[in-house]
Design a protein around this motif. Structure first.
Motif, PDB file in Angstrom:
ATOM      1  N   ASN A  32      59.934 -36.340  94.763  1.00 30.74           N
ATOM      2  CA  ASN A  32      59.384 -35.893  93.492  1.00 30.74           C
ATOM      3  C   ASN A  32      60.537 -35.346  92.655  1.00 30.74           C
ATOM      4  OD1 ASN A  32      56.721 -36.421  94.341  1.00 30.74           O
ATOM      5  ND2 ASN A  32      56.518 -34.372  95.215  1.00 30.74           N
ATOM      6  N   PHE A  34      61.952 -33.574  88.856  1.00 27.79           N
ATOM      7  CA  PHE A  34      61.555 -32.703  87.761  1.00 27.79           C
ATOM      8  C   PHE A  34      62.754 -32.447  86.849  1.00 27.79           C
ATOM      9  CE2 PHE A  34      57.678 -31.159  89.972  1.00 27.79           C
ATOM     10  CZ  PHE A  34      57.986 -31.492  91.274  1.00 27.79           C
ATOM     11  N   TYR A  36      63.554 -29.255  84.279  1.00 31.24           N
ATOM     12  CA  TYR A  36      63.157 -27.972  83.719  1.00 31.24           C
ATOM     13  C   TYR A  36      64.155 -27.602  82.617  1.00 31.24           C
ATOM     14  CZ  TYR A  36      59.657 -26.646  87.247  1.00 31.24           C
ATOM     15  OH  TYR A  36      58.522 -26.567  88.032  1.00 31.24           O
ATOM     16  N   LYS A  49      57.964 -34.518  84.818  1.00 28.44           N
ATOM     17  CA  LYS A  49      58.103 -34.723  86.253  1.00 28.44           C
ATOM     18  C   LYS A  49      57.686 -36.136  86.617  1.00 28.44           C
ATOM     19  CE  LYS A  49      53.533 -32.839  87.377  1.00 28.44           C
ATOM     20  NZ  LYS A  49      52.794 -31.781  88.132  1.00 28.44           N
ATOM     21  N   PHE A  51      56.303 -38.266  90.142  1.00 29.24           N
ATOM     22  CA  PHE A  51      55.990 -38.268  91.568  1.00 29.24           C
ATOM     23  C   PHE A  51      55.435 -39.601  92.043  1.00 29.24           C
ATOM     24  CE2 PHE A  51      51.473 -37.459  90.817  1.00 29.24           C
ATOM     25  CZ  PHE A  51      51.488 -36.746  89.640  1.00 29.24           C
ATOM     26  N   TYR A 101      57.261 -28.131  99.702  1.00 32.53           N
ATOM     27  CA  TYR A 101      57.553 -28.697  98.388  1.00 32.53           C
ATOM     28  C   TYR A 101      58.493 -27.818  97.575  1.00 32.53           C
ATOM     29  CZ  TYR A 101      53.367 -30.984 100.035  1.00 32.53           C
ATOM     30  OH  TYR A 101      52.455 -31.625 100.816  1.00 32.53           O
TER      31      TYR A 101
ATOM     32  N   GLY B  98      50.121 -25.562  95.972  1.00 33.05           N
ATOM     33  CA  GLY B  98      51.257 -25.865  96.821  1.00 33.05           C
ATOM     34  C   GLY B  98      51.212 -27.292  97.305  1.00 33.05           C
ATOM     35  N   GLY B 101      54.167 -32.690  94.197  1.00 29.50           N
ATOM     36  CA  GLY B 101      54.229 -33.046  92.787  1.00 29.50           C
ATOM     37  C   GLY B 101      53.674 -32.004  91.842  1.00 29.50           C
ATOM     38  N   GLU B 102      53.184 -30.897  92.389  1.00 29.68           N
ATOM     39  CA  GLU B 102      52.577 -29.871  91.551  1.00 29.68           C
ATOM     40  C   GLU B 102      53.636 -29.119  90.757  1.00 29.68           C
ATOM     41  OE1 GLU B 102      48.762 -27.688  93.088  1.00 29.68           O
ATOM     42  OE2 GLU B 102      50.532 -26.521  93.605  1.00 29.68           O
ATOM     43  N   THR B 103      53.291 -28.708  89.562  1.00 33.25           N
ATOM     44  CA  THR B 103      54.223 -27.944  88.728  1.00 33.25           C
ATOM     45  C   THR B 103      54.341 -26.524  89.239  1.00 33.25           C
ATOM     46  OG1 THR B 103      53.707 -29.272  86.783  1.00 33.25           O
ATOM     47  CG2 THR B 103      54.680 -27.103  86.402  1.00 33.25           C
ATOM     48  N   GLN B 104      55.551 -26.050  89.361  1.00 27.77           N
ATOM     49  CA  GLN B 104      55.794 -24.644  89.674  1.00 27.77           C
ATOM     50  C   GLN B 104      56.089 -23.922  88.356  1.00 27.77           C
ATOM     51  OE1 GLN B 104      58.621 -23.975  92.870  1.00 27.77           O
ATOM     52  NE2 GLN B 104      57.862 -25.759  93.979  1.00 27.77           N
ATOM     53  N   TYR B 105      55.396 -22.814  88.147  1.00 23.13           N
ATOM     54  CA  TYR B 105      55.549 -22.017  86.932  1.00 23.13           C
ATOM     55  C   TYR B 105      56.414 -20.801  87.257  1.00 23.13           C
ATOM     56  CZ  TYR B 105      51.774 -24.929  85.208  1.00 23.13           C
ATOM     57  OH  TYR B 105      51.016 -26.005  84.827  1.00 23.13           O
TER      58      TYR B 105
END
Lengths: 115, 115
Positions: A32, A34, A36, A49, A51, A101, B98, B101-105
């Protein structure tokens, strides 16, 4: 070990110039990816992003990135930069097969746009 | 809605002292990450929580570093016997589940300076 490389430390462009920031990763399997951005005085926020699916990903503010698996690259592009794009840009990767992740970041590229 | 918050924003301490850094994630986010960003580098992973459990602490540099999340929301990163090399910006991030491919803020970070 997994790693992400950003080859440009500082890029200086005039407004309306085109932008391409390089990002290479060293993951062996699926990944995956990204981008930022950190604007001056602000926290990190997601630009875009990838994936799965279409390797050309479009993000906010006119940015896009292309995943090229054969080159292990995920370069960020914008056809015409604005002064407000001045910021630091970080490429990051995560292993979708791992449990946490966690993101592995590059060192960042500082972009300065001259009006 | 409210984003990720971190307190304090800045912390100055003396070598050998104990410090606690706090992270308040986005409400409802079960996944919480701590990263450390040294000058000129990208963020580096420290620890990942899924709910109350530290699911991956492989990034903690040594046993002076410890983190807790007792009720599955707020997390505290604790550093014992601080050293000058611990000076960095400590970032907290949260994500909904978690998953891959999930966005981390990210939060704004705590800038730690060890004298």
């Amino acid at each position: 070990a997994q790693s992400v490389s950003q080859h440009n430390h500082h890029v200086i462009l005039s407004e309306a110039a085109s932008l391409e920031l390089g990002c290479n990763y060293s993951y062996g399997g699926t990944v995956n990816l990204f981008w930022y951005v950190q604007y001056p005085g602000q926290h990190l926020q997601l630009l875009l992003k990838y994936f799965s699916g279409d390797p050309l990903v479009k993000g906010i503010k006119g940015f896009e990135a292309e995943f090229i698996k054969s080159k292990f690259s995920f370069n960020l592009r914008k056809p015409s930069v604005q002064w407000s794009d001045t910021a630091e840009y970080f490429c990051a990767a995560s292993d979708p097969t791992a449990g946490s992740y966690q993101l592995t970041f590059g060192k960042g590229t500082k972009l300065s746009v001259i009006p | 809605g409210a984003g990720v918050s971190q307190t304090p924003s800045n912390k100055v301490t003396e070598k050998g002292k104990y410090v606690e850094l706090r992270c308040d994630p986005i409400s409802g986010h079960t996944a919480l990450y701590w990263y450390r960003q040294s000058l000129g580098q990208g963020p580096e992973f420290l620890i990942y929580f899924q709910g109350t459990s530290a699911a991956d602490d492989s990034g903690l540099p040594n046993d002076r570093f410890f983190a807790v999340r007792p009720e599955g929301s707020v997390s505290t990163l604790k550093i014992q016997r601080t050293e000058r090399g611990d000076s960095a910006v400590y970032l907290c991030a949260s994500s909904l589940e978690g998953s891959s491919g999930e966005t981390q803020y990210f939060g704004p970070g705590t800038r730690l300076l060890v004298l």
